[in-house]
Design an enzyme around this catalytic site. Structure first.
Site, PDB file in Angstrom:
ATOM      1  N   HIS A  83       0.846  -1.190   0.000  1.00  0.00           N
ATOM      2  CA  HIS A  83       0.000   0.000   0.000  1.00  0.00           C
ATOM      3  C   HIS A  83       0.882   1.241   0.000  1.00  0.00           C
ATOM      4  O   HIS A  83       1.850   1.327   0.734  1.00  0.00           O
ATOM      5  CB  HIS A  83      -0.901   0.025   1.236  1.00  0.00           C
ATOM      6  CG  HIS A  83      -1.789   1.229   1.270  1.00  0.00           C
ATOM      7  ND1 HIS A  83      -2.969   1.308   0.565  1.00  0.00           N
ATOM      8  CD2 HIS A  83      -1.637   2.430   1.878  1.00  0.00           C
ATOM      9  CE1 HIS A  83      -3.511   2.496   0.759  1.00  0.00           C
ATOM     10  NE2 HIS A  83      -2.725   3.198   1.550  1.00  0.00           N
ATOM     11  N   ASP A 162     -14.587   3.604   8.518  1.00  0.00           N
ATOM     12  CA  ASP A 162     -13.585   4.483   7.899  1.00  0.00           C
ATOM     13  C   ASP A 162     -14.188   5.270   6.741  1.00  0.00           C
ATOM     14  O   ASP A 162     -13.874   6.444   6.542  1.00  0.00           O
ATOM     15  CB  ASP A 162     -12.377   3.691   7.401  1.00  0.00           C
ATOM     16  CG  ASP A 162     -11.400   4.621   6.697  1.00  0.00           C
ATOM     17  OD1 ASP A 162     -10.886   5.518   7.376  1.00  0.00           O
ATOM     18  OD2 ASP A 162     -11.204   4.489   5.472  1.00  0.00           O
ATOM     19  N   ARG A 169     -13.628  13.692   7.619  1.00  0.00           N
ATOM     20  CA  ARG A 169     -12.312  14.320   7.815  1.00  0.00           C
ATOM     21  C   ARG A 169     -11.942  15.169   6.628  1.00  0.00           C
ATOM     22  O   ARG A 169     -11.327  16.230   6.764  1.00  0.00           O
ATOM     23  CB  ARG A 169     -11.247  13.222   8.017  1.00  0.00           C
ATOM     24  CG  ARG A 169     -11.353  12.526   9.362  1.00  0.00           C
ATOM     25  CD  ARG A 169     -10.496  11.265   9.375  1.00  0.00           C
ATOM     26  NE  ARG A 169      -9.125  11.529   9.030  1.00  0.00           N
ATOM     27  CZ  ARG A 169      -8.322  10.687   8.369  1.00  0.00           C
ATOM     28  NH1 ARG A 169      -8.762   9.498   7.999  1.00  0.00           N
ATOM     29  NH2 ARG A 169      -7.091  11.020   8.086  1.00  0.00           N
ATOM     30  N   SER A 184      -6.997   4.659   9.465  1.00  0.00           N
ATOM     31  CA  SER A 184      -7.811   4.626   8.253  1.00  0.00           C
ATOM     32  C   SER A 184      -7.216   3.633   7.245  1.00  0.00           C
ATOM     33  O   SER A 184      -7.905   2.735   6.735  1.00  0.00           O
ATOM     34  CB  SER A 184      -7.865   6.044   7.660  1.00  0.00           C
ATOM     35  OG  SER A 184      -8.355   6.035   6.359  1.00  0.00           O
ATOM     36  N   LYS A 188      -8.526  -0.744   6.602  1.00  0.00           N
ATOM     37  CA  LYS A 188      -8.922  -1.316   5.303  1.00  0.00           C
ATOM     38  C   LYS A 188      -7.989  -2.456   4.913  1.00  0.00           C
ATOM     39  O   LYS A 188      -8.420  -3.494   4.415  1.00  0.00           O
ATOM     40  CB  LYS A 188      -8.911  -0.216   4.235  1.00  0.00           C
ATOM     41  CG  LYS A 188     -10.095   0.723   4.368  1.00  0.00           C
ATOM     42  CD  LYS A 188      -9.999   1.920   3.451  1.00  0.00           C
ATOM     43  CE  LYS A 188      -8.973   2.911   3.910  1.00  0.00           C
ATOM     44  NZ  LYS A 188      -9.054   4.245   3.386  1.00  0.00           N
TER      45      LYS A 188
HETATM   46  N1  URA Z   1      -5.571   7.230   2.716  1.00  0.00           N
HETATM   47  C1  URA Z   1      -6.529   6.681   3.502  1.00  0.00           C
HETATM   48  O1  URA Z   1      -7.084   5.649   3.167  1.00  0.00           O
HETATM   49  N2  URA Z   1      -6.836   7.298   4.653  1.00  0.00           N
HETATM   50  C2  URA Z   1      -6.237   8.434   5.078  1.00  0.00           C
HETATM   51  O2  URA Z   1      -6.555   8.927   6.141  1.00  0.00           O
HETATM   52  C3  URA Z   1      -5.244   9.003   4.245  1.00  0.00           C
HETATM   53  C4  URA Z   1      -4.924   8.369   3.065  1.00  0.00           C
END
Ligand code: URA
Length: 424
Positions: A83, A162, A169, A184, A188
């Site tokens: 990621h 999230d 946010r 966050s 995931k």
């Molecule tokens: N990517 C995400 O999935 N969440 C964040 O808070 C910032 C970047």
């Protein structure tokens, strides 16, 4: 329990209890009595006062448990994902997923769409005619078994807390917080069912994290969350001051990724792809040489199978923009900087990115760097080529490029792409 007490506790710098965290996340995700303004107030209190590591671990667990968790056990290869925290020209997933699959692992890469000046992997893949991001879990398992890699959209059932919190946010100035970003991203990724994870934490003008210290802090928080949830996790901190490679924009980046899979492509894209692949293979104990596998063409074949497995047709060709315009070197000398943020914003203005989640993106728009840091240029020589289907966007895109090209009488010192590695 009352939302107000939880907000006040964090506002006053106190540590939240596990029960407070579980109750707040579960209730907010279920839409069962916590208003958006209360969740936004708590996000701001966390932004200002931070979280202790054990609070963050509980917060992340509660986010994972707000939805379903994929079960990828029982595949005949070890699973490992990668990621990136997001950059400009970051097409590495398109190279790394098939490369690591060609080395023997299974790569279940659930990705997102871009927002703002950083591009999203799904937007890039959707520039390929016919390719679709939606897959069922059975289709994913089938493709992981047959081909070894899947790039697909994350379902709405994965960490739904999230999804709600991120949207909030985004409009309340609470994105740039280490605990909120770490929870966050990791909620995931941990819900996706991979057994190992390599994080590419980008630092520089084109990244969320502008300085190495905050990138290290974010990487350390995410690595510790991954490992404490039983997912072997490493992070590389990589440079994102200049554009990665030459191409920024959806179809343009797919073309560049194909160049790399064909054994060519820009040296920085190759360098970071191989570094990430090495980390991923080490995490799952596979002893393969990703450089040799890339050179053999095996990763290119896997990419083609990934594309056709999801309805895509590379033989149909990639779409091209109808209009082009160039930005010239303002003086003679050596290029020392192609500011990632400036070029990212220009590509976005040209149509490659979206301002709001519901916007469409152009598959063809973007920027090609005709010259790169280290190259010598004449005054007036074209350095950037802007691509769009809407020529009215050229003016605004050019404005965002003012000052983006750095030129000096001598070339700058070579800067390593990989700055640090965090493994525990
Ligand atoms: N990517 C995400 O999935 N969440 C964040 O808070 C910032 C970047």
């Amino acid at each position: 329990m009352r939302a107000l007490d939880v907000i006040i506790a964090k506002r006053d710098g106190k540590r939240l209890t596990g029960e407070q965290i579980d109750w707040f996340i579960t209730t907010y995700a279920a839409g069962a009595g916590i208003d958006d303004e209360q969740a936004a107030a708590l996000a701001m209190a966390i932004y200002l006062n931070g979280m202790e590591p054990d609070e963050l671990a509980r917060w992340t667990t509660a986010m994972i448990e707000s939805g379903e968790r994929l079960d990828l056990s029982g595949l005949d290869r070890p699973t490992v994902d990668k990621h990136s925290t997001g950059g400009v020209g970051d097409k590495l997933s398109l190279v790394v997923a098939p490369l690591v699959a060609a080395c023997g692992a299974a790569v279940p890469m659930l990705s997102g769409r871009g927002l703002g000046h950083t591009g999203g992997t799904l937007d890039k893949m959707e520039a390929i005619p016919g390719w679709r991001a939606e897959m069922t879990i059975d289709e994913m398992r089938d493709q992981l078994t047959r081909v070894g890699a899947v790039i697909a959209g994350a379902s709405a059932d994965l960490a739904p807390a999230d999804r709600k919190l991120y949207a909030l946010r985004d409009v309340t100035g609470t994105i740039e917080s280490v605990p909120l970003i770490a929870s966050s991203i990791m909620s995931k990724k941990l819900a996706e069912g991979t057994s190992a994870l390599t994080l590419d934490v980008k630092v520089g003008s084109g990244a969320f994290m502008a300085d190495v210290e905050s990138a290290r802090e974010l990487a350390t928080a995410m690595v510790s969350l991954g490992n404490s949830h039983g997912v072997a996790t490493h992070a590389l901190i990589t440079r994102m001051d200049d554009v990665l490679g030459r191409a920024v924009g959806n179809a343009l980046e797919v073309r560049e990724a194909l160049d790399v899979l064909d054994g060519g492509g820009p040296a920085d894209v190759v360098e970071v792809s191989l570094a990430l692949a090495d980390e991923m293979l080490e995490l799952v104990g596979l002893d393969a040489d990703p450089g040799a596998v890339l050179a053999s063409g095996a990763a290119r074949s896997v990419f083609e199978e990934m594309v056709t497995g999801q309805g895509g047709d590379l033989s149909a060709g990639l779409p091209e923009a109808t209009h082009r315009s160039v930005v010239d070197a303002p003086s003679a000398g050596f290029i020392t900087r192609l500011d990632a943020r400036g070029v990212g914003v220009a590509a976005w203005m040209l149509g490659a990115g979206r301002a709001r989640k519901e916007d469409d993106v152009s598959p063809t728009a973007g920027v090609v760097c005709l010259a790169r840091p280290g190259d010598e240029v004449e005054s007036g020589q074209p350095v950037l080529e802007l691509h769009t289907d809407d020529p009215a966007t050229f003016e605004q895109a050019s404005r965002s490029l003012e000052g983006a090209i750095g030129i000096a009488p001598e070339p700058g010192p070579p800067s390593p792409m990989v700055i640090d590695r965090i493994s525990a």
